[in-house]
Design a protein around this motif. Structure first.
Motif, mmCIF file in Angstrom:
data_model
loop_
_atom_site.group_PDB
_atom_site.id
_atom_site.type_symbol
_atom_site.label_atom_id
_atom_site.label_comp_id
_atom_site.label_asym_id
_atom_site.label_seq_id
_atom_site.Cartn_x
_atom_site.Cartn_y
_atom_site.Cartn_z
ATOM 1 N N ARG A 1 62.793 37.567 74.674
ATOM 2 C CA ARG A 1 62.214 38.596 73.807
ATOM 3 C C ARG A 1 60.823 38.939 74.335
ATOM 4 N N THR A 2 60.561 40.256 74.456
ATOM 5 C CA THR A 2 59.245 40.704 74.912
ATOM 6 C C THR A 2 58.289 40.772 73.729
ATOM 7 N N SER A 3 57.008 40.655 74.004
ATOM 8 C CA SER A 3 56.008 40.782 72.940
ATOM 9 C C SER A 3 55.888 42.240 72.476
ATOM 10 N N LEU A 4 56.500 43.181 73.201
ATOM 11 C CA LEU A 4 56.509 44.582 72.793
ATOM 12 C C LEU A 4 57.679 44.886 71.868
ATOM 13 N N GLY B 1 57.349 30.933 78.601
ATOM 14 C CA GLY B 1 56.762 32.266 78.485
ATOM 15 C C GLY B 1 56.306 32.742 79.848
ATOM 16 N N PRO C 1 54.136 35.890 81.708
ATOM 17 C CA PRO C 1 53.340 37.113 81.545
ATOM 18 C C PRO C 1 53.796 38.196 82.522
ATOM 19 N N ASN D 1 59.117 35.801 76.181
ATOM 20 C CA ASN D 1 59.370 34.439 75.716
ATOM 21 C C ASN D 1 60.855 34.142 75.835
ATOM 22 N N PHE E 1 52.047 42.099 78.905
ATOM 23 C CA PHE E 1 52.787 41.608 77.753
ATOM 24 C C PHE E 1 53.477 40.319 78.161
ATOM 25 N N LEU E 2 54.082 39.636 77.204
ATOM 26 C CA LEU E 2 54.672 38.320 77.444
ATOM 27 C C LEU E 2 56.162 38.374 77.150
#
Length: 154
Positions: free
Chosen positions: A50-53, A87, A89, A77, A74-75
């Motif tokens: 899953r992206t942090s976006l 995670g 980056p 995970n 963005f990260l």
């Protein structure tokens, strides 16, 4: 007559230019930030990424992300039952398209790869340290020699 006509054209032209000075007017010409495909992979495959976006999927897969204005990274995970989460980056690099082409976005790394490690048994507790026994110091005898056999008196 020519002079009046020239002044009228100039006045209309300047009135039209004043409407271009508004910041809201120029913002309507900006295009929406471009979407970029990012490939998500993991070892072993089948991890939830899953992206942090926002978007996510089960690896190996590809998702479309739209980095907003001012987003430089963005990260991603990764998680999987029985494995330690990870995670990674991802850097967002905006490439100026110049005068005749549109701006673009490049992601680094792409594909995004993570290696998930198994969750091992908990570490064994360390053994407590016992203080070493000290040998008592030999006291000199009355004649000045050291008696090693006799324990010191307290």
């Amino acid at each position: 007559m020519r002079r009046a006509f020239a002044m009228a054209v100039t006045a209309i032209g300047l009135a039209g230019c004043s409407s271009f000075s508004s910041g809201d007017y120029f913002s309507s010409f900006r295009s929406a930030p471009p979407s970029v495909q990012v490939q998500l992979e993991s070892t072993p495959p089948g991890a939830e990424a899953r992206t942090s976006l926002g978007p996510g999927c089960k690896t190996p897969c590809s998702v479309s992300v739209t980095p907003g204005e001012g987003v430089t990274s963005f990260l991603v995970n990764y998680s999987m039952p029985g494995k330690q989460p990870a995670g990674v980056p991802v850097n967002v690099i905006k490439v100026d398209g110049g005068m005749f082409s549109a701006n673009s976005v490049k992601l680094e790394p792409n594909p995004v790869m993570a290696e998930l490690q198994p969750i091992g048994p908990p570490p064994k507790p360390a053994k407590p340290m016992r203080p070493k026994r000290r040998k008592p110091a030999a006291e000199p005898a009355a004649d000045g020699s050291i008696d090693q056999a006799a324990p010191p008196q307290r």
